[in-house]
Design an enzyme around this catalytic site. Structure first.
Site, mmCIF file in Angstrom:
data_model
loop_
_atom_site.group_PDB
_atom_site.id
_atom_site.type_symbol
_atom_site.label_atom_id
_atom_site.label_comp_id
_atom_site.label_asym_id
_atom_site.label_seq_id
_atom_site.Cartn_x
_atom_site.Cartn_y
_atom_site.Cartn_z
ATOM 1 N N ASP A 17 0.821 -1.194 0.000
ATOM 2 C CA ASP A 17 0.000 0.000 0.000
ATOM 3 C C ASP A 17 0.864 1.257 0.000
ATOM 4 O O ASP A 17 2.021 1.239 0.439
ATOM 5 C CB ASP A 17 -0.913 0.031 1.229
ATOM 6 C CG ASP A 17 -1.975 -1.058 1.188
ATOM 7 O OD1 ASP A 17 -2.246 -1.583 0.085
ATOM 8 O OD2 ASP A 17 -2.527 -1.376 2.255
ATOM 9 N N TYR A 18 0.295 2.345 -0.441
ATOM 10 C CA TYR A 18 0.980 3.643 -0.475
ATOM 11 C C TYR A 18 1.604 3.986 0.877
ATOM 12 O O TYR A 18 2.748 4.447 0.943
ATOM 13 C CB TYR A 18 -0.038 4.723 -0.882
ATOM 14 C CG TYR A 18 0.434 6.143 -0.680
ATOM 15 C CD1 TYR A 18 1.261 6.761 -1.609
ATOM 16 C CD2 TYR A 18 0.040 6.872 0.447
ATOM 17 C CE1 TYR A 18 1.690 8.068 -1.429
ATOM 18 C CE2 TYR A 18 0.469 8.184 0.635
ATOM 19 C CZ TYR A 18 1.285 8.778 -0.299
ATOM 20 O OH TYR A 18 1.715 10.064 -0.112
#
Length: 327
Positions: free
Chosen positions: A105-106
Site C-alpha cells: 500500500d501507499y
C-alpha cells in the site's frame, strides 16, 4: 546459517487499557504532519536497495510513495526511483519498465521485490500464487493486545457502503461483498505507548494475501494500526505515517532462496514518540521462530508429496502387473 531461537522475557501482565476510539469523519487525505526525526518524506532520488542480482532487486519502499502509476503526472513512484537509479535495467517491453512481483500500500513501507526479466518474475509470482512466500510485517497497534499470540481468521470482502467503496471489510460488516477466507498470525513483541497512549508492537504474518488484509484484521479485533487514516475514517491523523512495515520477505527459489529484511523503523531512535515499556521477545527472535516453523511445514509438505508419489507409483505398478498376468 543455522536458525536460532530466543526465549521471550516474561513479566507482569499489562493493565487493561482500551484503545482510543475517534469519531468517523469522511475519508479524505490526511493533513500534513511534520515528520519525526529520521523519517523524512520520500523523494525520487532516495531509493534504498536491500539486494541486487541479475534477476531481482529488493528495495526498502518508503512510507509515502506509490509503487507505480498510469497517470502521466504522477512522478512520485518507486517505478520512477528505479528508472533514475537503474536506467539500463528498465525493460521497454513492459508498461512500467520494471516487473513488480507483489504490492504494498501507499502508506506501507518495507521490502518490495522487483524482477528484472520475465522468467524471474514468473518464478517469484509462483511463490506468491502457491502461498510458498513468507512475509512478516511489523506494526504498532492501538491498545494493549492480549493474548500474546493469536490467529486472526475473518473472511474479507469489498465494502459497498456509500463513501467506503475504496475499503475492505470483514464478512460480518453490512454490505460486505464477495468475502473470501483470510488468516493472519499475530505475535506480540512489546507493550508501550505512542504519544502517551497505550500501544503494542507486533509481528504480523499474513497467511493469505487479500487487499488491506492486515489493516482490516487488526481493526476487526479492536486494535487498529496506529496512523491508519483510512480505516479510522480520518480519526487517527496525528501520527506522521501509518505504522505498518514489511520487515521480511522470503521466497523459496532454486537453487537458493531469496530473502531480505528491511530495518525496523519503529524504534525510539527513529521515533521518540514510541516508548517501549515491556519486551516479550525481540524482532529477530520472532522472525527466526517464524522461519523455523515455515521450514518445518515445508519439510512436512515435501514428505507428504513423496508419499503421494510413491503411492501413485505403487498403484501404477500393480495395474501393470495385473494386466501382464491377464495376458
Amino acid at each position: 546459517m543455522e536458525p536460532f531461537s530466543v526465549e521471550p522475557t516474561i513479566g507482569v501482565e499489562p493493565p487493561s487499557v482500551e484503545p482510543t476510539i475517534g469519531v468517523e469523519p469522511p475519508s479524505v487525505e490526511p493533513p500534513s504532519v511534520e515528520p519525526t526525526i529520521g523519517m523524512e518524506p520520500a523523494s525520487v532520488d532516495n531509493l534504498s536497495v536491500l539486494y541486487q542480482s541479475s534477476d531481482y532487486i529488493l528495495v526498502d519502499k518508503h512510507w509515502d510513495i506509490r509503487i507505480d502509476s498510469k497517470m502521466w503526472y504522477e512522478k512520485h513512484t518507486v517505478q520512477r526511483q528505479l528508472g533514475l537509479r537503474f536506467p539500463d535495467l528498465a525493460d521497454p517491453g513492459t508498461y512500467y519498465g520494471f516487473r513488480f512481483c507483489h504490492q504494498l500500500d501507499y502508506s506501507t513501507s518495507g521490502v518490495l521485490c522487483v524482477a528484472l526479466n520475465k522468467a524471474a518474475a514468473g518464478r517469484a509470482y509462483s511463490c506468491f500464487k502457491d502461498r510458498r512466500a513468507t512475509k512478516a510485517y511489523l506494526a504498532l497497534l492501538r491498545g494493549w493486545v492480549e493474548p500474546e499470540t493469536m490467529t486472526l481468521d475473518f473472511p474479507i470482502g469489498k465494502n459497498t457502503a456509500e463513501g467506503r467503496t475504496h475499503m475492505m471489510c470483514v464478512q460480518s460488516t453490512e454490505g460486505c461483498e464477495n468475502p473470501k477466507p483470510c488468516q493472519t498470525q499475530l505475535t506480540v513483541l512489546e507493550y508501550g505507548s505512542y504519544d502517551g497512549g497505550p500501544v503494542t508492537k507486533v509481528l504480523l504474518q499474513p497467511l493469505t494475501g487479500r487487499t488491506h488484509q492486515l489493516r482490516v484484521h487488526c481493526d476487526a479485533v479492536g486494535h487498529p494500526i496506529v496512523g491508519d487514516y483510512t480505516y479510522s475514517l480520518g480519526a487517527d491523523s496525528a501520527p506522521y505515517r501509518m505504522m505498518l512495515h514489511a520487515h521480511l520477505l522470503h521466497l523459496p527459489l532454486e537453487p537458493r532462496p531469496l530473502q531480505a529484511t528491511a530495518p525496523d523503523p519503529f524504534t525510539t531512535h527513529t521515533d521518540p514518540r514510541w516508548c517501549p515499556q515491556r519486551s516479550l521477545r525481540t524482532v529477530e527472535g520472532a522472525v527466526e521462530t517464524l522461519l523455523q516453523r515455515r521450514a518445518e511445514m515445508g519439510r512436512r509438505e515435501q514428505e507428504e508429496k513423496k508419499k503421494e508419489e510413491s503411492e501413485e507409483q505403487r498403484r501404477t505398478c500393480q495395474e501393470w502387473l495385473s494386466e501382464w498376468a491377464e495376458d
